[in-house]
Design an enzyme around this catalytic site. Structure first.
Site, PDB file in Angstrom:
ATOM      1  N   ASP A   1       0.848  -1.191   0.000  1.00 29.73           N
ATOM      2  CA  ASP A   1       0.000   0.000   0.000  1.00 29.73           C
ATOM      3  C   ASP A   1       0.885   1.244   0.000  1.00 29.73           C
ATOM      4  O   ASP A   1       1.955   1.253   0.624  1.00 29.73           O
ATOM      5  CB  ASP A   1      -0.923   0.032   1.215  1.00 29.73           C
ATOM      6  CG  ASP A   1      -1.865   1.225   1.177  1.00 29.73           C
ATOM      7  OD1 ASP A   1      -2.838   1.180   0.398  1.00 29.73           O
ATOM      8  OD2 ASP A   1      -1.620   2.197   1.910  1.00 29.73           O
TER       9      ASP A   1
ATOM     10  N   GLU B   1       0.810   5.620   0.464  1.00 29.24           N
ATOM     11  CA  GLU B   1       0.110   6.874   0.729  1.00 29.24           C
ATOM     12  C   GLU B   1       0.740   7.920  -0.187  1.00 29.24           C
ATOM     13  O   GLU B   1       1.965   7.946  -0.368  1.00 29.24           O
ATOM     14  CB  GLU B   1       0.240   7.299   2.190  1.00 29.24           C
ATOM     15  CG  GLU B   1      -0.365   6.299   3.178  1.00 29.24           C
ATOM     16  CD  GLU B   1      -1.841   6.019   2.947  1.00 29.24           C
ATOM     17  OE1 GLU B   1      -2.549   6.932   2.442  1.00 29.24           O
ATOM     18  OE2 GLU B   1      -2.290   4.898   3.239  1.00 29.24           O
TER      19      GLU B   1
ATOM     20  N   HIS C   1      -5.594   4.343   6.552  1.00 35.95           N
ATOM     21  CA  HIS C   1      -4.894   5.281   5.659  1.00 35.95           C
ATOM     22  C   HIS C   1      -3.426   5.479   6.062  1.00 35.95           C
ATOM     23  O   HIS C   1      -2.873   6.554   5.899  1.00 35.95           O
ATOM     24  CB  HIS C   1      -5.627   6.627   5.581  1.00 35.95           C
ATOM     25  CG  HIS C   1      -6.993   6.521   5.006  1.00 35.95           C
ATOM     26  ND1 HIS C   1      -7.232   6.198   3.692  1.00 35.95           N
ATOM     27  CD2 HIS C   1      -8.209   6.681   5.581  1.00 35.95           C
ATOM     28  CE1 HIS C   1      -8.532   6.174   3.480  1.00 35.95           C
ATOM     29  NE2 HIS C   1      -9.140   6.455   4.601  1.00 35.95           N
TER      30      HIS C   1
ATOM     31  N   ASP D   1      -2.456  -0.623   6.309  1.00 35.85           N
ATOM     32  CA  ASP D   1      -3.350  -0.941   5.192  1.00 35.85           C
ATOM     33  C   ASP D   1      -2.863  -2.172   4.431  1.00 35.85           C
ATOM     34  O   ASP D   1      -3.668  -2.986   3.966  1.00 35.85           O
ATOM     35  CB  ASP D   1      -3.448   0.248   4.222  1.00 35.85           C
ATOM     36  CG  ASP D   1      -4.381   1.347   4.732  1.00 35.85           C
ATOM     37  OD1 ASP D   1      -4.941   1.187   5.837  1.00 35.85           O
ATOM     38  OD2 ASP D   1      -4.540   2.370   4.036  1.00 35.85           O
TER      39      ASP D   1
END
Length: 794
Positions: free
Chosen positions: A10, A12, A148, A153
């Site tokens: 994942d 961000e 998040h 995540d």
């Protein structure tokens, strides 16, 4: 399964566009799929310096601050470390294509396949309110501490992937085997993984081989009861005692056409009328309301949607026999297979489809070449129409106008009007045509017309078709190309309905093309006139649109066949005896208009406008440079004073971001929870509201508010701006051609109707509205001359 090691990953980022935005955090785990107890074998997690300050909304969503990134390395210095960690292993992630697009843009190589848990969860877990990682984690009891954040995540996505695989293995064996056979005809990334899974050896009674036929439904509670001569109510009795439904008898006793202004307790109204109307009568409701109450409607009623919204068993079978499936086709087909075994209605909107999957709808629904009476699901619904009252969607009434012979009751007229206009318009997507060189060349010629003759209009990205364009060489080139292509396909016995529609659009366009002027004020153009354009949406998808400039003739075709028409709506009369609606639909001016107040005096909404708010709070709302700050102070005051759930409508995403960030900061240490549409889907924010039963504040756009289906959760609605239609709306662009002063004669009345609908939305699902209220803060109510018109209708 040969390989059992995977990467769950994942990222961000500081935005959603991989070509412009940057990675700010990387998180990944390496895990052994077979080790259910301790699957994680290795982790990799670090911040990345994007080289620019973070947008505030990103900090709000992720909790990552500029200080966290200040001493972090650039993504360029981390490429080798990431590539060594991933190797050629398959990558798991939630909406993984988003993450992969950022990796590719930054030159990071990935050798394995990509498995998307978003797609897989929507297959094996149908009918969830949301498929966000947060909601799925709650649904499946997964550990997901920091939402998040990249590492958490990625761990949640890993756990979800393992759970989804287990769920897939427990599908009914015949469905499981059918899916495995279909997977041999695709290159879908999930193919090898799903083929490697074995069906769970659970004890089940032997079942027949899966066929694409309607399963025999279980006998309903009503049928069982009738066999035992037990009387059951038509609907469960949940009527609000504060609503006097007996007044509806006035409508039933009147045999003439009638317009009735009424409070929008539509579910209760339908329940009451359904007990009173005769077998030849029809009640027409919006598709959304139809979906909400369909299961509550007793089985002895005909429940009729538009035929094209039902699955065609024949066409679904043909679709499943394709020699090769694109990725979106196989994922959609698997969803249909899982759904077809459980559905009782055959209505395709029960299936949750993603992006391109939605384009498969046109290949498996009842189309014009199919006799709907021969399709089992629709036939089953239609058989009850012969001897029973019918509750129908607006779309069904509009499409089957010649069949509507009895009395017709239409609820919620503004949705009916939009349906009527849409169903008599052409909306053709050019992005779902076959990808061939010939078609690509033709689309290029249409693109030339779009770019060369684009409207000079800040609100739209379209090219309105004029006589000048039709007489141009560019138009003739596109027209000839389409005709040659269609002719070649017809000779080879290949069929493509979309190309035929496109050919008609180019060859018949001059017929009925709107003249440049309209002769009389408030009079619609001739009934065969239309406005046409080529337009492009935000995702660069191209559409062909042809829309009528009047809906009078379309309504007349319904009107002339019925015994009588009763129109019931909360926004019929805008202090004009219903003349706006009458003129729009072509209803005779002498048609009677009544107003029925179903509520008791103590069960009314409390309505406040900017007039009722202290002047010291509102004065700066009228000054554009101070408007946001002034509104923020007003909202803070109301949030402090009001208890319970509040919804605030904000007309733009810029406003939504500004008030999300600022209200979150103001109330960060309080019990008030700020829930913003910016942080998730409508279903996700609904779930967040339900999880915060005390003081939740929902920030939402008017368009999303209309789709919101839990108005009962809201105690106070604050409307910050009058809900005018966007000037780019097809509905508006077409109908305004019939008015000399479109703003005053069309836009203002429609905005009043939209405002009244917003105000009344709290009544729709509430059993009791005592203590509920609406506050309207738009300063135009007192600064503009037309504000008096709105105030006179509130």
């Amino acid at each position: 399964m040969a390989n059992t090691t995977f990467i769950s990953l994942d990222l961000e980022t500081n935005g959603i566009d991989s070509s412009k935005n940057k990675i700010i955090e990387f998180g990944a785990v390496k895990f052994d799929f077979k080790n259910k107890e301790n699957p994680i074998t290795e982790k990799l997690n670090f911040f990345v310096n994007p080289g620019a300050p973070l947008p505030q909304i990103i900090t709000h969503i992720t909790g990552i601050k500029d200080a966290d990134l200040e001493n972090a390395e650039s993504i360029e210095s981390k490429i080798k470390e990431i590539e060594n960690f991933i190797g050629d292993l398959p990558i798991v992630g939630h909406n993984i294509q988003f993450d992969i697009s950022f990796l590719k843009t930054n030159g990071i190589k990935t050798g394995g396949k990509f498995y998307d848990t978003f797609v897989l969860s929507s297959i094996v877990l149908p009918n969830l309110p949301s498929y966000s990682l947060e909601i799925l984690s709650a649904e499946l009891n997964l550990q997901h501490k920091e939402k998040h954040r990249a590492l958490d995540d990625s761990i949640a996505a890993m756990e979800l992937f393992i759970k989804l695989a287990e769920k897939f293995q427990t599908l009914e064996k015949e469905i499981f085997e059918k899916i495995h056979s279909l997977l041999e005809r695709t290159n879908w990334p999930l193919k090898d993984f799903l083929l490697g899974l074995k069906h769970a050896k659970t004890a089940r009674p032997k079942k027949k081989k899966l066929e694409l036929q309607i399963p025999k439904p279980e006998k309903s509670r009503r049928i069982k009861a009738l066999k035992n001569q037990i009387a059951l109510p038509l609907f469960e009795e949940t009527t609000n005692p504060e609503i006097n439904l007996e007044q509806l008898n006035i409508i039933l006793e009147n045999k003439k056409n009638l317009l009735v202004e009424i409070d929008p307790y539509y579910k209760q109204i339908i329940k009451y009328l359904s007990k009173k109307i005769d077998a030849a009568s029809y009640i027409s409701i919006s598709s959304r309301l139809f979906r909400e109450i369909e299961k509550e409607i007793p089985d002895n009623f005909a429940k009729l949607e538009s035929p094209k919204k039902y699955v065609s068993i024949k066409r679904l079978k043909e679709f499943s026999e394709k020699h090769f499936f694109e990725d979106y086709e196989i994922s959609a087909l698997i969803k249909y297979l899982v759904w077809i075994k459980a559905t009782k209605t055959g209505l395709l909107d029960e299936v949750f489809l993603l992006n391109e999957e939605k384009s498969t709808f046109q290949f498996i629904n009842i189309n014009d070449e199919i006799d709907p009476t021969q399709e089992l699901f629709f036939k089953k619904a239609l058989e009850k129409d012969k001897n029973n009252p019918s509750i129908c969607s607006h779309s069904y009434i509009i499409e089957n106008k010649s069949e509507i012979k009895g009395d017709l009751i239409i609820l919620d007229i503004d949705h009916f009007i939009k349906n009527l206009h849409y169903e008599n318009s052409l909306h053709l997507s050019l992005n779902h045509l076959p990808k061939t060189d010939e078609i690509s060349m033709t689309m290029g010629l249409i693109g030339i017309i779009f770019e060369k003759y684009k409207d000079e209009n800040e609100y739209t990205n379209r090219s309105t078709i004029t006589e000048e364009i039709i007489s141009s060489r560019d138009w003739q080139n596109a027209k000839n190309s389409i005709e040659k292509l269609t002719h070649r396909l017809s000779e080879s016995e290949e069929k493509n309905d979309q190309l035929k529609i496109l050919q008609d659009f180019f060859s018949k366009q001059p017929e009925g093309l709107l003249a440049s002027s309209v002769s009389e004020a408030n009079s619609a153009p001739e009934t065969d006139t239309h406005i046409s354009f080529i337009e492009q949406d935000q995702n660069k998808n191209m559409y062909i649109v042809k829309a009528p400039t009047s809906i009078k003739s379309a309504f007349e075709k319904i009107y002339k066949n019925c015994g009588s028409i009763k129109i019931l709506s909360e926004c019929l009369n805008i202090n004009d005896n219903g003349n706006f609606i009458k003129n729009l639909l072509g209803i005779p001016r002498d048609t009677e208009v009544k107003k029925l107040a179903l509520e008791s005096d103590k069960n009314k909404l409390e309505i406040k406008t900017i007039q009722n708010i202290p002047r010291e709070l509102t004065q700066n709302l009228e000054r554009k440079e101070y408007e946001k700050t002034a509104l923020l102070n007003i909202l803070k005051t109301f949030i402090d004073d009001k208890k319970g759930h509040m919804a605030i409508t904000l007309n733009s995403h810029q406003q939504l971001e500004y008030f999300t960030l600022n209200l979150q900061e103001i109330f960060k240490d309080s019990e008030t929870k700020i829930i913003s549409q910016m942080t998730g889907s409508l279903n996700k924010v609904t779930e967040q509201l339900k999880q915060n039963p005390e003081n939740g504040v929902l920030l939402i756009t008017p368009k999303s508010w209309e789709k919101f289906n839990r108005y009962d959760l809201i105690d106070t609605l604050i409307i910050t701006k009058i809900p005018f239609y966007p000037p780019s709306e097809t509905f508006i662009c077409a109908l305004e051609q019939g008015y000399q002063n479109p703003f005053m004669e069309l836009q203002i009345p429609l905005a009043i109707i939209a405002l009244k609908r917003m105000m009344n939305s709290l009544k729709i699902t509430a059993q009791n509205i005592q203590g509920k209220g609406v506050i309207i803060l738009d300063p135009r109510l007192i600064t503009k001359d037309y504000g008096k018109i709105f105030l006179g209708n509130i």
